[in-house]
Design a protein around this motif. Structure first.
Motif, PDB file in Angstrom:
ATOM      1  N   TYR A 157       0.841  -1.189   0.000  1.00 36.78           N
ATOM      2  CA  TYR A 157       0.000   0.000   0.000  1.00 36.78           C
ATOM      3  C   TYR A 157       0.880   1.244   0.000  1.00 36.78           C
ATOM      4  N   LEU A 158       0.261   2.400  -0.055  1.00 38.73           N
ATOM      5  CA  LEU A 158       1.025   3.639  -0.171  1.00 38.73           C
ATOM      6  C   LEU A 158       1.826   3.951   1.085  1.00 38.73           C
ATOM      7  N   LEU A 159       1.372   3.481   2.221  1.00 39.05           N
ATOM      8  CA  LEU A 159       2.093   3.700   3.467  1.00 39.05           C
ATOM      9  C   LEU A 159       2.800   2.431   3.914  1.00 39.05           C
ATOM     10  N   THR A 160       3.952   2.614   4.509  1.00 42.33           N
ATOM     11  CA  THR A 160       4.705   1.478   5.030  1.00 42.33           C
ATOM     12  C   THR A 160       3.900   0.733   6.087  1.00 42.33           C
ATOM     13  N   SER A 161       3.091   1.467   6.836  1.00 37.62           N
ATOM     14  CA  SER A 161       2.330   0.866   7.930  1.00 37.62           C
ATOM     15  C   SER A 161       1.058   0.177   7.477  1.00 37.62           C
ATOM     16  N   GLY A 162       0.802   0.113   6.174  1.00 34.01           N
ATOM     17  CA  GLY A 162      -0.327  -0.670   5.690  1.00 34.01           C
ATOM     18  C   GLY A 162      -1.463   0.144   5.118  1.00 34.01           C
ATOM     19  N   PHE A 163      -2.545  -0.547   4.807  1.00 30.19           N
ATOM     20  CA  PHE A 163      -3.713   0.065   4.175  1.00 30.19           C
ATOM     21  C   PHE A 163      -4.257   1.209   5.020  1.00 30.19           C
ATOM     22  N   SER A 164      -4.664   2.280   4.337  1.00 28.24           N
ATOM     23  CA  SER A 164      -5.211   3.433   5.049  1.00 28.24           C
ATOM     24  C   SER A 164      -6.153   4.194   4.127  1.00 28.24           C
ATOM     25  N   ALA A 165      -6.689   5.286   4.635  1.00 28.84           N
ATOM     26  CA  ALA A 165      -7.609   6.106   3.854  1.00 28.84           C
ATOM     27  C   ALA A 165      -6.950   6.724   2.628  1.00 28.84           C
ATOM     28  N   VAL A 166      -5.625   6.863   2.628  1.00 26.76           N
ATOM     29  CA  VAL A 166      -4.987   7.455   1.448  1.00 26.76           C
ATOM     30  C   VAL A 166      -5.028   6.492   0.258  1.00 26.76           C
ATOM     31  N   ASP A 167      -5.063   5.200   0.523  1.00 26.56           N
ATOM     32  CA  ASP A 167      -5.250   4.247  -0.578  1.00 26.56           C
ATOM     33  C   ASP A 167      -6.632   4.429  -1.195  1.00 26.56           C
ATOM     34  N   ILE A 168      -7.613   4.738  -0.377  1.00 25.92           N
ATOM     35  CA  ILE A 168      -8.958   5.003  -0.888  1.00 25.92           C
ATOM     36  C   ILE A 168      -8.976   6.290  -1.697  1.00 25.92           C
ATOM     37  N   ALA A 169      -8.398   7.359  -1.152  1.00 25.38           N
ATOM     38  CA  ALA A 169      -8.427   8.661  -1.822  1.00 25.38           C
ATOM     39  C   ALA A 169      -7.709   8.618  -3.162  1.00 25.38           C
ATOM     40  N   VAL A 170      -6.487   8.093  -3.161  1.00 25.80           N
ATOM     41  CA  VAL A 170      -5.731   8.010  -4.416  1.00 25.80           C
ATOM     42  C   VAL A 170      -6.339   6.954  -5.324  1.00 25.80           C
ATOM     43  N   GLY A 171      -6.828   5.869  -4.747  1.00 25.20           N
ATOM     44  CA  GLY A 171      -7.445   4.812  -5.550  1.00 25.20           C
ATOM     45  C   GLY A 171      -8.661   5.305  -6.301  1.00 25.20           C
ATOM     46  N   GLN A 172      -9.478   6.141  -5.665  1.00 18.95           N
ATOM     47  CA  GLN A 172     -10.641   6.694  -6.362  1.00 18.95           C
ATOM     48  C   GLN A 172     -10.207   7.595  -7.501  1.00 18.95           C
ATOM     49  N   ALA A 173      -9.153   8.376  -7.288  1.00 18.19           N
ATOM     50  CA  ALA A 173      -8.646   9.244  -8.358  1.00 18.19           C
ATOM     51  C   ALA A 173      -8.135   8.418  -9.539  1.00 18.19           C
ATOM     52  N   VAL A 174      -7.461   7.317  -9.247  1.00 13.93           N
ATOM     53  CA  VAL A 174      -6.982   6.439 -10.311  1.00 13.93           C
ATOM     54  C   VAL A 174      -8.167   5.753 -11.000  1.00 13.93           C
ATOM     55  N   TYR A 175      -9.197   5.401 -10.239  1.00 15.44           N
ATOM     56  CA  TYR A 175     -10.398   4.824 -10.841  1.00 15.44           C
ATOM     57  C   TYR A 175     -10.933   5.741 -11.939  1.00 15.44           C
ATOM     58  N   VAL A 176     -11.028   7.021 -11.661  1.00 19.22           N
ATOM     59  CA  VAL A 176     -11.490   7.968 -12.679  1.00 19.22           C
ATOM     60  C   VAL A 176     -10.448   8.101 -13.786  1.00 19.22           C
ATOM     61  N   GLY A 177      -9.187   8.220 -13.405  1.00 19.22           N
ATOM     62  CA  GLY A 177      -8.125   8.419 -14.388  1.00 19.22           C
ATOM     63  C   GLY A 177      -8.012   7.294 -15.394  1.00 19.22           C
ATOM     64  N   ARG A 178      -8.323   6.068 -14.975  1.00 18.66           N
ATOM     65  CA  ARG A 178      -8.217   4.919 -15.878  1.00 18.66           C
ATOM     66  C   ARG A 178      -9.188   4.991 -17.052  1.00 18.66           C
ATOM     67  N   HIS A 179     -10.170   5.869 -16.968  1.00 20.29           N
ATOM     68  CA  HIS A 179     -11.061   6.070 -18.109  1.00 20.29           C
ATOM     69  C   HIS A 179     -10.365   6.836 -19.235  1.00 20.29           C
ATOM     70  N   PHE A 180      -9.200   7.432 -18.933  1.00 20.88           N
ATOM     71  CA  PHE A 180      -8.531   8.290 -19.909  1.00 20.88           C
ATOM     72  C   PHE A 180      -7.074   7.914 -20.168  1.00 20.88           C
ATOM     73  N   VAL A 181      -6.407   7.342 -19.182  1.00 21.04           N
ATOM     74  CA  VAL A 181      -5.017   6.909 -19.325  1.00 21.04           C
ATOM     75  C   VAL A 181      -4.908   5.524 -18.726  1.00 21.04           C
ATOM     76  N   LYS A 182      -4.547   4.551 -19.526  1.00 21.50           N
ATOM     77  CA  LYS A 182      -4.460   3.170 -19.052  1.00 21.50           C
ATOM     78  C   LYS A 182      -3.268   2.997 -18.109  1.00 21.50           C
ATOM     79  N   THR A 183      -3.383   2.007 -17.239  1.00 24.62           N
ATOM     80  CA  THR A 183      -2.337   1.753 -16.250  1.00 24.62           C
ATOM     81  C   THR A 183      -1.478   0.543 -16.601  1.00 24.62           C
TER      82      THR A 183
END
Length: 230
Positions: A157-183
């Motif tokens: 995950y994005l933090l060394t200490s494990g899954f957190s809300a930032v994975d959700i925040a950035v993950g949602q942004a990537v969810y939208v972004g994947r409609h325009f730029v493939k990963t």
């Protein structure tokens, strides 16, 4: 009682996802789904969100209208799920950084959403803006890829200490972004994205609301127009 004003596939998606992950009981949460239309400019809605955007959140007579602030507040209100990082935590600085980086990703995805979807006449759309914003979004992917490629133990995950809300925040942004730029060219990002979207909280979030902003899985940038020979 928490009332979240939500448009599917918009920024409010990250707050709804977080509420599911926090396991806030259903009797404490009410989700009001709105269409993405002029109703968000109504006098009633503007009392909740003065810019006429989602999310808006009502909680105990108070109102919030910035998703990043909502995420920080909710993590502090429900600390038992350990999705935030308190000031004494070594990962606090990284938590704040990636929480706000989610909006950097979203700005470019939102510009592409406007170009491909919200503008209603082709003459309003610009292949130059499409190409530029797609490249900027790809730069954001590079930053996430670099973070996830850092050689530390258990970098899932994005933090060394494990899954957190930032994975959700950035993950949602990537969810939208994947409609325009493939990963596809970002293996660590792709693996991380698959990991976080396999969580039951993501499925529960996607099940709320029938109307969707994106009717296609992918919107390619328009090619530059050919220049005429003189």
């Amino acid at each position: 009682m928490i009332t979240l004003h939500h448009v599917p596939q918009s920024r409010s998606m990250r707050v709804l996802w977080l509420l599911h992950e926090l396991e806030v009981p259903d009797f404490q949460v009410q989700v009001q789904v709105h269409p993405f239309d002029r109703g968000l400019r109504s006098p009633e809605f503007l009392t909740l969100s003065p810019a006429g955007r989602v999310p808006a959140m009502e909680i105990e007579g108070e109102r919030m209208f910035e998703s990043g602030a909502m995420i920080e507040y909710l993590c502090e209100r429900f600390p038992e799920r350990n999705l935030g990082r308190e000031p004494s935590n070594p990962d606090r600085m990284a938590w704040l950084t990636w929480l706000h980086f989610a909006e950097t990703v979203t700005v470019h995805a939102a510009a592409l959403t406007q170009q491909h979807i919200m503008l209603y006449e082709d003459y309003m759309r610009s292949p130059y803006i499409m190409q530029l914003e797609a490249k900027r979004l790809a730069k954001c992917y590079e930053a996430i890829e670099a973070r996830l490629s850092t050689p530390v133990e258990n970098r899932d995950y994005l933090l060394t200490s494990g899954f957190s809300a930032v994975d959700i925040a950035v993950g949602q942004a990537v969810y939208v972004g994947r409609h325009f730029v493939k990963t596809d060219d970002y293996p660590e990002l792709s693996a991380w994205y698959e990991r976080i979207t396999e969580r039951s909280s993501f499925a529960a979030t996607m099940a709320v609301g029938e109307q969707k902003l994106y009717t296609e899985a992918f919107y390619a940038p328009w090619p530059f127009p050919e220049r005429s020979e003189t």
